[in-house]
Design a protein around this motif. Sequence first.
Motif, short mmCIF file in Angstrom:
data_model
loop_
_atom_site.label_atom_id
_atom_site.label_comp_id
_atom_site.label_asym_id
_atom_site.label_seq_id
_atom_site.Cartn_x
_atom_site.Cartn_y
_atom_site.Cartn_z
N LEU A 34 -22.60 -116.52 -42.10
CA LEU A 34 -23.60 -115.66 -41.47
C LEU A 34 -24.89 -116.43 -41.21
O LEU A 34 -25.51 -116.30 -40.15
CB LEU A 34 -23.89 -114.45 -42.35
N THR A 88 -29.87 -110.73 -38.16
CA THR A 88 -29.44 -110.64 -39.56
C THR A 88 -30.22 -109.57 -40.31
O THR A 88 -29.67 -108.91 -41.20
CB THR A 88 -29.60 -112.00 -40.26
N ALA A 134 -19.77 -108.92 -37.73
CA ALA A 134 -19.89 -108.93 -39.19
C ALA A 134 -19.84 -107.51 -39.74
O ALA A 134 -19.22 -107.25 -40.79
CB ALA A 134 -21.18 -109.63 -39.60
N ARG A 165 -18.91 -116.49 -46.88
CA ARG A 165 -19.37 -115.45 -45.95
C ARG A 165 -20.86 -115.60 -45.65
O ARG A 165 -21.27 -115.58 -44.47
CB ARG A 165 -19.11 -114.08 -46.59
N HIS A 177 -17.76 -113.10 -33.17
CA HIS A 177 -19.21 -113.23 -33.00
C HIS A 177 -19.60 -113.58 -31.58
O HIS A 177 -20.71 -113.25 -31.14
CB HIS A 177 -19.76 -114.26 -33.99
N VAL A 189 -23.67 -109.90 -34.01
CA VAL A 189 -23.70 -109.54 -35.42
C VAL A 189 -22.89 -108.27 -35.70
O VAL A 189 -22.54 -107.99 -36.86
CB VAL A 189 -25.17 -109.36 -35.88
N THR A 236 -16.04 -112.17 -38.34
CA THR A 236 -17.19 -112.93 -37.84
C THR A 236 -16.74 -114.13 -37.05
O THR A 236 -17.29 -114.44 -35.98
CB THR A 236 -18.08 -113.36 -39.01
#
Length: 743
Positions: free
Chosen positions: A36, A46, A189, A32, A181, A186, A177
């Motif tokens: 990311l 992020t 997520a 994960r 995405h 984001v 994700t």
Amino acid sequence: MTSATPRAGHYARAAALTGALTVLGSLLGFGRDLLLAATFGADTRTDAFLVAWMVPETAAPLLIEGAMAFVLIPLFTRSAANGQDLRPAVTATLPPIALLLAGAAALTALAAPWLVHLLAPGIADPDLAARCMRLTAPTILAFGLAGYASAALRSRERFAAPAAIYAVYNIGIIACTLTGHDRLGVLAAALGVMIGGLAMVAAQAPAFARHVGLPGGVRPVAVALPLAAFAPVAVYTLLRQGQVVIERLFGSTLGEGAISHLNYAQKIAQLPMVLSLALATVTFPRLARHIAARDAPAAARRLAGDLTAAAVIVLPATAALVVFAPEIVAVLLQHGAFTGADTAATAHVMRLYSLGLLGQAVVGVACRAYFCGTRPSRFPITAMAAGLAATAVPGGPRRTPVGGGRHRAGQRGRDHPDRGDPAARPARRAGGRRRRPGRGAAGRALPRRRGGGSGGRVAGPNRLQRTEPRRRPGGGPARGGARVRRGDDHTIRGADPDDRSARGRAMRPATAPLVLMYHSVDSCAADPLRVTVSPRRFARQMRWLAAQGWRGVSVRELHAAHAAGEARGLVGLTFDDGYADFVSRALPVLLAHGFTATVYVVAGRLGGHNAWDPGGPRKALLDARQVRQVAAAGMEIGSHTLGHVSLPGLDAAALGHELTRSREVLGELIGTQVTGFAYPYGHAGPREVAAVRAAGYSHACAIRPSAPGGWHALPRTYVGERDGPARLLAKHVRHRLRWRGPW
């Protein structure tokens, strides 16, 4: 005694299953985080997501493994030990707990903008953070229900479903994700966090219904939730999680990406601690039973065993994380949008986190004993409050970057043309002020030095080394610059690396410098001797070096930098035999990265071919014009003898002729003194090393010298077509282990 063995075997199997599922969940967590990092990098997106992620990060230790477990497992364990059905207790407690959790989730979603401002006042995109937080808020309810089910199942000694919840949680995030995405950014997520939380409940529902029972259908019993016991546990858990809140509060003021660097470092560093706590979770019901039965000796033995297991897991892992932090971060995260600069910042923070792993693990295991009884102690809360203060007080006044964070002054890091190329960015003093890089003996920039005045830190890919000023007997600084403390691979500034006295040997680096050995860079279908690297592979290898924060240099430049104590971040690049493809294939790539290299030329075969390799492909060698072109481009020209002959088979006269005449020929050709040499086939014994030194060379490269020769028999690491990032990393680690000590 007859029942002890099967029961011990049951707990052993439960521990193995829990450990395996925990490792699976952690591996998926790494997947994960890697996804990311590769998809979003470390920037404002992020950072916004990670501020919102504080909701599930706070809820998880409080509602799954923290307060909920500490309160409910002893409650359910006592009921199970007395042979009582748990359904009446579930019917009495689950509905009000679920209602309370749903209210907390709704309140968090409504107050998301205010919470973002409170938790990260300096974040660049608070609106995005608030939208992410609204999506993650339902995890309060989901995690609470998952924690309730886990506590009930563990009290029934059912461990598989509770141990699997983190695996399904991470699968939910990864799936969302990957699929969303492109459209949601984001937010995909954040949506995955919510779906993963619901999956945690769904994964335990069948086992909960079978072994515990759903609420309803029975008369509820009067079960008073021990709120007096819950409150201290909750305060303890929130204080522990408060360290993350404080870090991100400060991180939001350090610039773009700082929160992300802190998060990635924490996730990697905590894996050993998570594994040790997972094993202690299996034995927690037994500890609770011993304490409930007032069997203090048995409880003490159980706690001592858990602490021992935690130390056995955490201590070796801490050593590995500290030593190989950049390599670990690079392998796990440095893909896609995650750059070498992000790797360096994350690795530095991870080293600091790793030093506290044992303490965190011990506290996590030991606190369970305090919260099993009827009177929770104030000692865990006091200890955790002291830890929170230790986190907040040093970080509060200065808020200067530690290891990372791109300042917002001027362009953002992602838009800056130098982003991702550490060698191209000017060095910064503490606080972000720029300074000109120092210049080495060869006229090129040496590794960046952080910190002003006579002391500071020398930045490199492996660690930060502290320099301190030399002092006169009277206390003032002496001439001659700073003295560098002895470390893994540096010398005292100004020392002659070839001083063979006892003092010179003491000052020699404890690890030989890393020097990579290439031959030909070309396209070649058949290469049985494996002397050829394709242009595409070579370009990738150079990009990888640059991404690690390393700078490729010639051996001459590496030698001068080591003598000056400035070799951090440098790796030697050498090309044996002097193939003509160096000019067209390798040189442009090196120049594009600002690298230099040493080309070892066979002086008696200029313009010829590699006749010494009859079993390999026929390859053209550099001619006189090309040798001058390579030298003019800033590369070092070194000698590889006149005819590429193995030196140990020559008599003294022939040996001297090969060494001196080849040096003279090349020196006349390029108009400067030739100081570097490479032993053909890597054959270098004590006699040959002494002859090379006597011929006037200041440094020479072997492969695996048969006797320690210092700078006149440098070991080198072969690089071939099969060497991608993982193999290069492994070879670097092998080099550090193999050549630690006299070389």
